[in-house]
Design a protein around this motif. Structure first.
Motif, short mmCIF file in Angstrom:
data_model
loop_
_atom_site.label_atom_id
_atom_site.label_comp_id
_atom_site.label_asym_id
_atom_site.label_seq_id
_atom_site.Cartn_x
_atom_site.Cartn_y
_atom_site.Cartn_z
N ALA A 41 40.50 51.26 50.26
CA ALA A 41 39.83 52.39 49.59
C ALA A 41 39.51 52.03 48.15
O ALA A 41 38.43 52.35 47.64
N LEU A 42 40.44 51.36 47.48
CA LEU A 42 40.18 50.96 46.09
C LEU A 42 38.98 50.02 46.02
O LEU A 42 38.09 50.19 45.18
N LYS A 43 38.94 49.04 46.91
CA LYS A 43 37.81 48.10 46.91
C LYS A 43 36.50 48.84 47.05
O LYS A 43 35.54 48.59 46.33
N LYS A 64 35.66 52.07 46.48
CA LYS A 64 35.21 52.91 45.37
C LYS A 64 34.84 52.06 44.15
O LYS A 64 33.86 52.32 43.48
N GLU A 65 35.60 51.03 43.92
CA GLU A 65 35.40 50.20 42.74
C GLU A 65 34.01 49.57 42.68
O GLU A 65 33.37 49.57 41.64
N ILE A 66 33.54 49.05 43.81
CA ILE A 66 32.27 48.32 43.71
C ILE A 66 31.09 49.02 44.35
O ILE A 66 29.95 48.70 44.02
N SER A 100 40.14 42.28 33.17
CA SER A 100 41.52 42.30 32.76
C SER A 100 41.72 43.48 31.80
O SER A 100 40.99 43.62 30.82
N VAL A 101 42.70 44.34 32.12
CA VAL A 101 42.88 45.57 31.33
C VAL A 101 43.99 45.33 30.31
O VAL A 101 45.17 45.55 30.57
N THR A 102 43.58 44.86 29.12
CA THR A 102 44.56 44.49 28.11
C THR A 102 44.82 45.61 27.11
O THR A 102 45.51 45.42 26.12
N VAL A 107 57.23 41.59 38.52
CA VAL A 107 55.91 42.06 38.08
C VAL A 107 54.86 41.20 38.77
O VAL A 107 55.02 39.99 38.89
N ILE A 108 53.81 41.86 39.23
CA ILE A 108 52.72 41.14 39.89
C ILE A 108 51.45 41.36 39.07
O ILE A 108 51.10 42.51 38.77
N SER A 109 50.80 40.28 38.69
CA SER A 109 49.57 40.41 37.91
C SER A 109 48.70 39.17 38.07
O SER A 109 49.14 38.07 37.75
N GLN A 110 47.51 39.36 38.59
CA GLN A 110 46.59 38.24 38.73
C GLN A 110 46.40 37.57 37.38
O GLN A 110 46.63 36.38 37.22
N SER A 111 45.97 38.35 36.39
CA SER A 111 45.62 37.78 35.08
C SER A 111 46.85 37.42 34.26
O SER A 111 46.80 36.54 33.40
N GLY A 112 47.94 38.16 34.49
CA GLY A 112 49.13 37.97 33.66
C GLY A 112 48.98 38.57 32.27
O GLY A 112 49.79 38.32 31.38
N GLU A 113 47.94 39.38 32.08
CA GLU A 113 47.68 39.95 30.76
C GLU A 113 47.57 41.47 30.77
O GLU A 113 47.24 42.06 29.75
N THR A 114 47.80 42.12 31.88
CA THR A 114 47.62 43.57 31.96
C THR A 114 48.65 44.28 31.07
O THR A 114 49.86 44.06 31.20
N ALA A 115 48.14 45.12 30.16
CA ALA A 115 48.99 45.67 29.09
C ALA A 115 50.19 46.45 29.64
O ALA A 115 51.32 46.24 29.18
N GLY A 138 46.82 48.56 39.99
CA GLY A 138 45.64 48.36 40.85
C GLY A 138 45.97 47.59 42.11
O GLY A 138 46.92 47.89 42.84
N THR A 139 45.16 46.59 42.37
CA THR A 139 45.32 45.78 43.58
C THR A 139 46.69 45.10 43.62
O THR A 139 47.32 45.00 44.67
N ALA A 140 47.16 44.64 42.47
CA ALA A 140 48.46 43.97 42.42
C ALA A 140 49.56 44.96 42.83
O ALA A 140 50.52 44.61 43.52
N TYR A 141 49.38 46.23 42.43
CA TYR A 141 50.33 47.27 42.86
C TYR A 141 50.30 47.40 44.40
O TYR A 141 51.34 47.53 45.05
N VAL A 174 35.22 41.21 39.29
CA VAL A 174 36.16 42.24 38.85
C VAL A 174 37.03 42.71 40.02
O VAL A 174 38.24 42.91 39.87
N ALA A 175 36.44 42.83 41.19
CA ALA A 175 37.22 43.24 42.36
C ALA A 175 38.11 42.09 42.81
O ALA A 175 37.64 40.99 43.08
N SER A 176 39.38 42.37 42.90
CA SER A 176 40.34 41.33 43.25
C SER A 176 40.41 41.15 44.77
O SER A 176 40.56 42.12 45.51
N THR A 177 40.28 39.92 45.23
CA THR A 177 40.33 39.68 46.69
C THR A 177 41.31 38.55 47.02
O THR A 177 42.37 38.78 47.59
N THR A 229 46.86 36.12 48.23
CA THR A 229 47.92 35.17 47.86
C THR A 229 49.16 35.90 47.34
O THR A 229 50.28 35.44 47.52
N GLN A 230 48.94 37.07 46.71
CA GLN A 230 50.12 37.87 46.28
C GLN A 230 50.91 38.32 47.51
O GLN A 230 52.14 38.29 47.52
N LEU A 231 50.16 38.73 48.57
CA LEU A 231 50.86 39.12 49.80
C LEU A 231 51.67 37.94 50.33
O LEU A 231 52.84 38.09 50.69
#
Ligand code: M6R
Length: 363
Positions: free
Chosen positions: A238-240, A242-244, A359-361, A100-108, A56-59, A153-156, A161-163
């Motif tokens: 575009a993801l932002k 469609k998502e919300i 978080s998509v676990t 690996v980039i992950s906001q939650s750190g729990e994405t399966a 997702g956004t982390a990608y 849910v929408a990551s902003t 900060t990942q950038l």
């Protein structure tokens, strides 16, 4: 808890300057990048190839990371979606690094890619926002984004900060590998220090983005175009949306339009065109002309001082002048605001969009 804002999403968008300052703190010393909080050398020494994997956004932050690390540190980088990466035959090589980039750190899927790499003896560096998360515990080293809790849910703010971490890492690798003159490192570091103020200045113009959203709130389908780093941000914009807001949104590398998508452009279709890459701006202006000739309504996001852009766009949002390498940190802000105001005007549940979880676990 929403600090006076109607939704977590807008609160978190507005918190970005602070999140950036917190993520930068302790990581710059004397015009150079120093990760005083983590010893990265065991991960980075002798690396010849980098893989970046996320969802997702982390990608999308990883897509920017690829451009940045390749340009600054002259290292080849592959970036992939975790759910694709883990099922393909990766040619690892033994001098590789997995980021690996992950906001939650729990994405399966992201966690599964990390475990696969560890099994193969590949070094893993995690970029995450959650201290003690699974990704943080299992990686060899962790660079934290200090965005603070992200509830919507929408990551902003996690994305920005990942950038920032991608830029810091690109510069750090450049320092280690001697791929950039000291003065280029110093001037890029200086610009990074000023980014939070520029984001703040953009946020002060949120009303202008709201007015654009008002005009296009009833739209059914949109396109986001850009080239290079602007394309990477188009993916996120575009993801932002469609998502919300549940508006169909497609990001396209502008040079690909002619290879199919141009057929979908007809009268009144909004095309959000991002134009900040100095060496690609003439090409982008031609692409804008192409879609306009088919009746598109063009919303431009451009760097100040770009000659000729006003005449080519129906709406224009100008971001402050900046090195083309760093503009993703600025252009994403009006896109986040656009998605937010579109969702609000369409009566959507902004913080909890249908069918989605924070978080998509599960796989
Ligand atoms: O926690 P993660 O960064 O691993 O999450 C990855 C994606 O699920 C996440 O970025 C998702 O795409 C967001 N809802 C986008 O706004």
């Amino acid at each position: 808890e929403k600090g006076g804002y109607p939704h977590f999403m807008i609160k978190e968008i507005m918190e970005q300057p602070q999140a950036l300052r917190d993520t930068l703190r302790g990581r710059i010393q004397g015009g150079r990048v120093e990760f005083s909080d983590v010893d990265l050398d065991c991960c980075l020494d002798g690396v010849e190839k980098v893989f970046i994997v996320a969802c997702g956004t982390a990608y999308h932050a990883g897509v920017v990371g690829k451009h940045v690390i390749e340009r600054l540190a002259c290292l080849p980088v592959e970036v992939d979606i975790a759910s694709e990466f883990r099922y393909r035959d990766v040619l690892w090589g033994d001098k590789s690094l997995l980021i690996v980039i992950s906001q939650s750190g729990e994405t399966a899927d992201t966690l599964a890619a990390l475990r696969e790499a560890k099994k193969k003896g590949i070094r893993v560096l995690a970029v995450t926002n959650v201290v003690g998360s699974s990704v943080a515990r299992e990686a060899d080293r962790v660079i934290y984004t200090w965005a603070g809790p992200e509830i919507a849910v929408a990551s902003t703010k996690a994305y920005s900060t990942q950038l920032l971490v991608m830029y810091l890492l690109g510069l750090y690798l450049a320092q280690k590998r001697g791929t950039l003159p000291e003065e280029v490192i110093a001037s890029t570091v200086r610009e990074l220090r000023g980014i939070a103020d520029k984001v703040e200045a953009i946020l002060e113009k949120a009303g202008a983005v709201e007015a654009i959203a008002e005009k296009y709130a009833a739209t059914a389908s949109t396109f986001f175009i850009g080239r290079g780093l602007d394309y990477a941000v188009a993916l996120e914009g575009a993801l932002k949306l469609k998502e919300i807001s549940y508006v169909h949104a497609e990001a396209y590398a502008a040079g690909e339009l002619k290879h199919g998508t141009l057929a979908l452009i007809e009268k009144g279709v909004p095309v959000i065109a991002i134009v900040t890459q100095d060496e690609l701006q003439d090409k982008m202006i031609s692409n804008i002309k192409e879609v306009k000739a088919r009746g598109a309504e063009v919303i431009g996001i451009a760097k100040e001082g770009l000659a000729g852009i006003e005449e080519e766009t129906d709406e224009l949002f100008v971001i402050p002048g900046e090195d083309s390498l760093l503009t993703p940190m600025l252009t994403v802000v009006p896109l986040q605001l656009f998605a937010y105001y579109m969702a609000v005007k369409r009566g959507c549940d902004v913080d909890k969009p249908r069918n989605l979880a924070k978080s998509v676990t599960v796989e």
